[in-house]
Every structure is written in C-alpha cells, then in structure tokens.
Motif scaffolding. Sequence first.
Motif, short mmCIF file in Angstrom:
data_model
loop_
_atom_site.label_atom_id
_atom_site.label_comp_id
_atom_site.label_asym_id
_atom_site.label_seq_id
_atom_site.Cartn_x
_atom_site.Cartn_y
_atom_site.Cartn_z
N GLY A 1 54.42 60.03 87.28
CA GLY A 1 52.97 60.16 87.23
C GLY A 1 52.28 59.23 86.27
O GLY A 1 51.11 59.41 85.96
N GLY A 2 53.00 58.27 85.80
CA GLY A 2 52.36 57.30 84.89
C GLY A 2 52.08 55.99 85.60
O GLY A 2 52.21 55.88 86.82
N GLU A 3 51.67 55.03 84.83
CA GLU A 3 51.37 53.73 85.41
C GLU A 3 51.88 52.65 84.45
O GLU A 3 51.53 52.66 83.27
CB GLU A 3 49.86 53.58 85.61
N ALA A 4 52.75 51.75 84.94
CA ALA A 4 53.26 50.68 84.09
C ALA A 4 52.64 49.36 84.52
O ALA A 4 52.64 49.04 85.70
CB ALA A 4 54.78 50.59 84.19
N THR A 5 52.09 48.63 83.55
CA THR A 5 51.45 47.35 83.86
C THR A 5 52.18 46.25 83.08
O THR A 5 52.40 46.38 81.87
CB THR A 5 49.98 47.36 83.42
N VAL A 6 52.51 45.19 83.75
CA VAL A 6 53.17 44.07 83.09
C VAL A 6 52.22 42.89 83.04
O VAL A 6 51.68 42.48 84.07
CB VAL A 6 54.47 43.66 83.82
N ASP A 7 51.98 42.36 81.84
CA ASP A 7 51.18 41.14 81.69
C ASP A 7 52.09 40.02 81.22
O ASP A 7 52.79 40.17 80.21
CB ASP A 7 50.08 41.34 80.63
N ILE A 8 52.02 38.92 81.93
CA ILE A 8 52.79 37.75 81.48
C ILE A 8 51.91 36.93 80.54
O ILE A 8 50.80 36.56 80.89
CB ILE A 8 53.24 36.91 82.69
N ARG A 9 52.41 36.69 79.37
CA ARG A 9 51.63 35.95 78.37
C ARG A 9 52.40 34.70 77.94
O ARG A 9 53.62 34.73 77.85
CB ARG A 9 51.40 36.82 77.13
N THR A 10 51.64 33.65 77.61
CA THR A 10 52.31 32.48 77.04
C THR A 10 52.53 32.65 75.54
O THR A 10 53.31 31.94 74.93
CB THR A 10 51.49 31.21 77.27
N ARG A 11 51.79 33.61 74.98
CA ARG A 11 51.95 33.80 73.53
C ARG A 11 51.90 35.28 73.23
O ARG A 11 50.87 35.95 73.40
CB ARG A 11 50.82 33.07 72.79
N VAL A 12 53.02 35.79 72.81
CA VAL A 12 53.10 37.18 72.41
C VAL A 12 53.51 37.20 70.95
O VAL A 12 54.41 36.46 70.53
CB VAL A 12 54.15 37.94 73.26
N VAL A 13 52.80 38.02 70.18
CA VAL A 13 53.14 38.11 68.76
C VAL A 13 53.81 39.46 68.51
O VAL A 13 53.24 40.50 68.81
CB VAL A 13 51.87 37.97 67.88
N VAL A 14 55.01 39.39 67.98
CA VAL A 14 55.70 40.60 67.54
C VAL A 14 55.65 40.61 66.03
O VAL A 14 56.38 39.88 65.37
CB VAL A 14 57.16 40.61 68.05
N ASP A 15 54.72 41.42 65.46
CA ASP A 15 54.52 41.31 64.02
C ASP A 15 54.86 42.60 63.28
O ASP A 15 54.65 42.68 62.07
CB ASP A 15 53.08 40.88 63.72
N ALA A 16 55.37 43.58 64.01
CA ALA A 16 55.81 44.78 63.28
C ALA A 16 57.10 44.45 62.54
O ALA A 16 57.96 43.76 63.09
CB ALA A 16 56.04 45.91 64.26
N LEU A 17 57.17 44.89 61.30
CA LEU A 17 58.33 44.51 60.50
C LEU A 17 59.10 45.75 60.07
O LEU A 17 58.55 46.84 59.96
CB LEU A 17 57.89 43.75 59.24
N LEU A 18 60.36 45.56 59.83
CA LEU A 18 61.20 46.61 59.27
C LEU A 18 61.70 46.13 57.92
O LEU A 18 61.91 44.93 57.72
CB LEU A 18 62.41 46.85 60.17
N SER A 19 61.85 47.06 57.02
CA SER A 19 62.54 46.68 55.79
C SER A 19 64.01 47.01 55.97
O SER A 19 64.36 48.05 56.50
CB SER A 19 61.96 47.43 54.59
N VAL A 20 64.83 46.08 55.52
CA VAL A 20 66.27 46.27 55.71
C VAL A 20 66.79 47.20 54.64
O VAL A 20 66.51 47.01 53.46
CB VAL A 20 66.98 44.92 55.64
N SER A 21 67.51 48.21 55.06
CA SER A 21 68.11 49.09 54.07
C SER A 21 69.57 48.70 53.91
O SER A 21 70.23 48.30 54.86
CB SER A 21 68.02 50.55 54.53
N THR A 22 70.00 48.78 52.68
CA THR A 22 71.39 48.41 52.42
C THR A 22 72.30 49.44 53.06
O THR A 22 72.11 50.64 52.85
CB THR A 22 71.65 48.38 50.92
#
Lengths: 110, 257
Positions: free
Chosen positions: B224-245
């Motif tokens: 019952g949902g809707e999935a939409t795919v957009d093709i982009r020439t520029r996608v920014v993945v800016d979420a960061l993780l801190s590395v844990s030892t």
Amino acid sequence: MIPAIGLAIGIVVGLLLQPAVPVWLQPYLPIAVIAALDAVFGAVRAILDGIFSDKVFVVSFLSNVVVAAFIVFLGDKLGVGSQLSTGVVVVLGVRIFSNVASIRRHLFDA
Amino acid sequence: MTDPDRPVRAPQPPEDARHAWARLRRAGAPSMSRSNILVMVLAIALGFAIIAQVRQTSVQGLETLREDELVRLFADVDQDGDRLSSEIRDLQTSLQLLDSRSTGEEEAQRAAKERVDALGILAGTAPAVGQGITLRIDDPEGKVPSTVLLDAVQELRDAGAEAIQVGDVRVVADTWFADGGDGISVSGVEVRPPYVLRVIGDSNTLAGAMQIPGGVTATVRRVGGEATVDIRTRVVVDALLSVSTPQYARPVPTTTP
C-alpha cells in the motif's frame, strides 16, 4: 735628522710614483730592505755609543744590502732559496732586536 | 754579514740618558757634508724600497713565486680539487637519495590519502557526492515494514551502491533496521515516512534494480505504499557516522605496511 727626512722623502716619492718592482729584483728586495733596516738601527746605536761614522754607515748599509741579496741569490741557485731567506730574516731580526734593546738602554736607562 | 760599525754587544757602562739624547740631537743636526748627502740618498732609497716592497707584497701574484712554491701550490690546488669533487659526488648522491625518498613519500602520502577517502566513504565518516538515485518510499498507511528497507538496501548494494543514506542516517556495514513506533528504527534512530534513500552509484543500474519485478517497488506497492525513483547526476550523501573503537576485534598485526 737627515736620515729621517730622507726616509720620509723616499716614502712620499714611493707613494707618489707607485713603483712596480722589476721581476728580477722581486726575490731580493724584501731581504735587502731588512738588511738596510738592520744597518739603520746599527747606526742609531753607534750614534748613541758615540762611535758613529758616516763612512762606516754608508759602507755597512751597502754591504748589508748586497750581501743579503747575494745570499738569497745563492740560495735560489742551490735550491734552498726560501729556507735561506728565512734564515737571513731571522738573523737580521735578532740583530735589529739587540740593537733596539741597546738603543733603549741608552735613551731610557731601561 | 757582520756589521762593521758594531761590535756585537759591547758592554757599555750605562750612560746618563740626557747625555744620550743630546748626542742623538747633535748627530741629527743638519750639516751638508758629502757623507751626509750620501746618507740621505741611502735613506731615500730605503724609504722608496720599503714602499715599493709593501706595494708589491699587497699585489703579489703567482709570477713572483719560486718553482717549489708553485709546485706545492699546484699540489694543494690539485688535492683541493680532488677533495671538492668527491664532496660534490657525495652531495649529489645524497641529493638523489633525498629526491627519490621525497617522491616516494609523496606517492605514499597520496596513496594513503586515497585510501583514507575510500575508507571514509565506506565507513560513513566522510561525506560523498556523485551520480546516483533517490528512492522515495511513501507510506501513508504505515504498513511498510523494516524488512522492505533492508531489502532495498541489499538490492542497492547488489546493484553497486557505494554510499547510502536513509533519512539522516548513513547506511554502513553494521547498520540495522527494526520496526519502530511510527516509522522504522535505523540503527536506533527513528525514521518516519516518507523514507528517502539517497544512493550513490551507477544511477541506471540502481534504478533498474529498484524496478525489477518482485523487487522493492513492487513490494512497497503491494503493502500500500508508493516507491519513486529519481535518477540524479548529483546526489549528496552527507550523513556522517562517528567511528567507535571496536571493543573486541583487533587488527592482525602485519610485519610490513
């Protein structure tokens, strides 16, 4: 007084003319100068001793110069030129020192 | 070379100094005798000679040196030349050494930096940018389970995704999905619909992977949902993780880097 004036005149003339020492004279001139200085100091001492004679001074001056130059010349020919020059300078230096010491004793009683 | 006017060191009784000075003055008094003139000439000659010699000494060149002195000088210069040229060789060798070492270091540094960048993107500690897609999953009825997102991430990875971000959470190796209250918990962070995935990778491959029959899009539609795919020439993945030892895992020591 006369010799002192003469020396001054010679120095002035030398400074004015700026002479170049001829090549053949170059090895002998320094020794000759030392020998002449020795004669001059000897003459001053002779004056103070009261036995100075113009004639003796002139003869000793010229003979000193000639003998010194001859020794250097001989040393060059024998292949010991520089050593012999050193020897002559040492001997003349010792004589100059002893003459100056004597002059000093005469003039300053010390 | 004995000086005829001087017996060497005749012991003289010390005279009165005043007497000596007077004698010196008397002797210096000018008198134009013949021998005095001769003395003067000699003195002039001496002064002249001294000056000539002094000047000569100050400008003396090689031409006045004796043969043995010249030979010694020549040997000295020769030796100096040898020494200096061997020094030049040494210095050139060390220059080359330093040169090659520094280029090697630059190389290593560049390689290390590339490696850091690659690992940063992989581990989620560095932002990434590039072509890719955004996948938006609308879920008005709240029926899209976490498994759908997990499947989507798997599918995207299979399709060669290099960096993925769900909402504001970077997806890395240890990311997990669980059903939460109103949305989906991604590694413990609540993400509410619509779920937006930003994915970097070959955009056409990624988009194709989403559209395959029985794939992510189809599954979302089925619940019952809707999935939409957009093709982009520029996608920014800016979420960061801190590395844990890591607490237990240790790298296996290697002897050479």
